[in-house]
Design a protein around this motif. Structure first.
Motif, mmCIF file in Angstrom:
data_model
loop_
_atom_site.group_PDB
_atom_site.id
_atom_site.type_symbol
_atom_site.label_atom_id
_atom_site.label_comp_id
_atom_site.label_asym_id
_atom_site.label_seq_id
_atom_site.Cartn_x
_atom_site.Cartn_y
_atom_site.Cartn_z
ATOM 1 N N LYS A 167 31.976 40.300 47.280
ATOM 2 C CA LYS A 167 31.894 40.503 45.834
ATOM 3 C C LYS A 167 31.151 39.358 45.150
ATOM 4 O O LYS A 167 30.383 39.587 44.199
ATOM 5 C CB LYS A 167 33.303 40.663 45.250
ATOM 6 C CG LYS A 167 33.974 41.980 45.592
ATOM 7 C CD LYS A 167 35.305 42.134 44.879
ATOM 8 C CE LYS A 167 35.949 43.486 45.183
ATOM 9 N NZ LYS A 167 37.236 43.659 44.464
ATOM 10 N N GLY A 203 35.450 35.748 36.401
ATOM 11 C CA GLY A 203 35.487 36.975 35.626
ATOM 12 C C GLY A 203 34.922 38.171 36.356
ATOM 13 O O GLY A 203 34.358 39.086 35.740
ATOM 14 N N ILE A 204 35.089 38.191 37.688
ATOM 15 C CA ILE A 204 34.582 39.299 38.491
ATOM 16 C C ILE A 204 35.744 40.209 38.861
ATOM 17 O O ILE A 204 36.751 39.759 39.387
ATOM 18 C CB ILE A 204 33.904 38.770 39.773
ATOM 19 C CG1 ILE A 204 32.730 37.846 39.401
ATOM 20 C CG2 ILE A 204 33.427 39.914 40.644
ATOM 21 C CD1 ILE A 204 32.135 37.139 40.585
ATOM 22 N N GLY A 205 35.596 41.506 38.607
ATOM 23 C CA GLY A 205 36.669 42.448 38.884
ATOM 24 C C GLY A 205 36.766 42.791 40.352
ATOM 25 O O GLY A 205 35.879 42.534 41.129
ATOM 26 N N LEU A 249 37.370 35.050 42.230
ATOM 27 C CA LEU A 249 36.898 36.187 41.442
ATOM 28 C C LEU A 249 37.398 36.118 39.997
ATOM 29 O O LEU A 249 36.628 36.310 39.047
ATOM 30 C CB LEU A 249 37.325 37.502 42.091
ATOM 31 C CG LEU A 249 36.757 37.768 43.497
ATOM 32 C CD1 LEU A 249 37.288 39.092 44.033
ATOM 33 C CD2 LEU A 249 35.245 37.782 43.475
ATOM 34 N N SER A 250 38.665 35.851 39.831
ATOM 35 C CA SER A 250 39.217 35.776 38.475
ATOM 36 C C SER A 250 38.654 34.581 37.723
ATOM 37 O O SER A 250 38.431 34.661 36.498
ATOM 38 C CB SER A 250 40.749 35.686 38.525
ATOM 39 O OG SER A 250 41.172 34.534 39.244
ATOM 40 N N THR A 295 41.418 32.635 44.015
ATOM 41 C CA THR A 295 41.235 32.745 42.563
ATOM 42 C C THR A 295 39.763 32.781 42.168
ATOM 43 O O THR A 295 39.438 32.779 40.981
ATOM 44 C CB THR A 295 41.909 31.567 41.836
ATOM 45 O OG1 THR A 295 41.294 30.327 42.267
ATOM 46 C CG2 THR A 295 43.396 31.510 42.146
ATOM 47 N N LYS A 355 24.907 37.992 37.796
ATOM 48 C CA LYS A 355 26.101 37.855 36.963
ATOM 49 C C LYS A 355 26.648 36.433 36.979
ATOM 50 O O LYS A 355 27.207 35.962 35.986
ATOM 51 C CB LYS A 355 27.184 38.837 37.422
ATOM 52 C CG LYS A 355 26.864 40.294 37.130
ATOM 53 C CD LYS A 355 28.004 41.201 37.542
ATOM 54 C CE LYS A 355 27.693 42.657 37.222
ATOM 55 N NZ LYS A 355 28.807 43.565 37.629
#
Length: 223
Positions: free
Chosen positions: A190, A221-223, A217-218, A215, A199
């Motif tokens: 991801k 700000g990646i879903g 991804l969060s 942590t 992004k």
């Protein structure tokens, strides 16, 4: 000074004779010694510049050699959200100088793959994995543990720098003998997609995963 100087009060005369003494707002300024007020520039240099810089490795090699690992028992796993994480003192990560933000299209984001041609051979990594297991005191099945690039190759991690490789245990609850199984791999994919789509920056993705892949991804700000 003659009669004029004799007419001036002693205290004022002493002030007039001192270099730099003047009236007005400067009379109270501190110009030397420990009491000097810091300049604007000085105050900025005291501000933290953020996360530590990630080491740079040697990059892809035409011929890889077995890299020395940390001493046996010197590395210690940590746990976040029930997942085993690397020891930052032993495995801080290392990036490849061959991958930069400017050349993403011709390296990790190019079609046809980038990582398969730069991986060290199994004959090299097998020996490193065994030694690194001793570094971390890992006693489980090596077949269930991944010899993992902390910063994955698809995120510009160095292929064979000892600082970027660690024996990653399988996820909690994994059945022994079931082979490699961990939740870090989907996170890496991801992040790779986010970097190649613009992004997030390459540096941001690399820093997020060395800080805590659980942590990453969060954090970005990646879903």
């Amino acid at each position: 000074m003659g009669s004029l100087c004799r007419a001036v009060p002693p205290v004022l005369l002493s002030c007039l004779l001192m270099a730099g003494c003047s009236s007005g707002s400067h009379s109270g300024a501190v110009t030397s010694g420990k009491g000097r007020a810091p300049s604007a520039g000085a105050s900025r240099t005291a501000v933290s510049t953020g996360a530590a810089k990630i080491p740079v490795g040697a990059g892809p090699q035409t011929k890889y050699t077995v890299q020395q690992q940390p001493p046996a028992g010197s590395c210690h796993y940590r746990t976040e959200k029930g997942e085993p994480l690397e020891d930052p003192a032993c495995t801080p990560g290392a990036i490849s100088p061959a991958v930069t933000q400017a050349n993403l299209a011709s390296t990790i984001c190019r079609k046809g793959g980038y990582t398969k041609n730069i991986r060290p051979p199994e004959a090299i990594t097998r020996k490193e994995k065994e030694a690194n297991a001793a570094s971390y005191g890992y006693s489980g099945s090596l077949g269930d543990a991944e010899y993992d690039h902390l910063i994955s190759l698809q995120l510009g991690g160095d292929p064979n720098d000892a600082r970027n490789l660690w024996v990653e245990p399988a996820d909690p609850g994994h059945e022994s003998g079931g082979g490699i199984n961990n939740k870090k791999d989907p996170v890496e994919t991801k992040l790779h997609t986010a970097v190649c789509s613009g992004k997030v920056t390459l540096q941001a993705a690399q820093q997020a995963i060395v800080t805590d892949w659980t942590t990453a991804l969060s954090r970005l700000g990646i879903g």
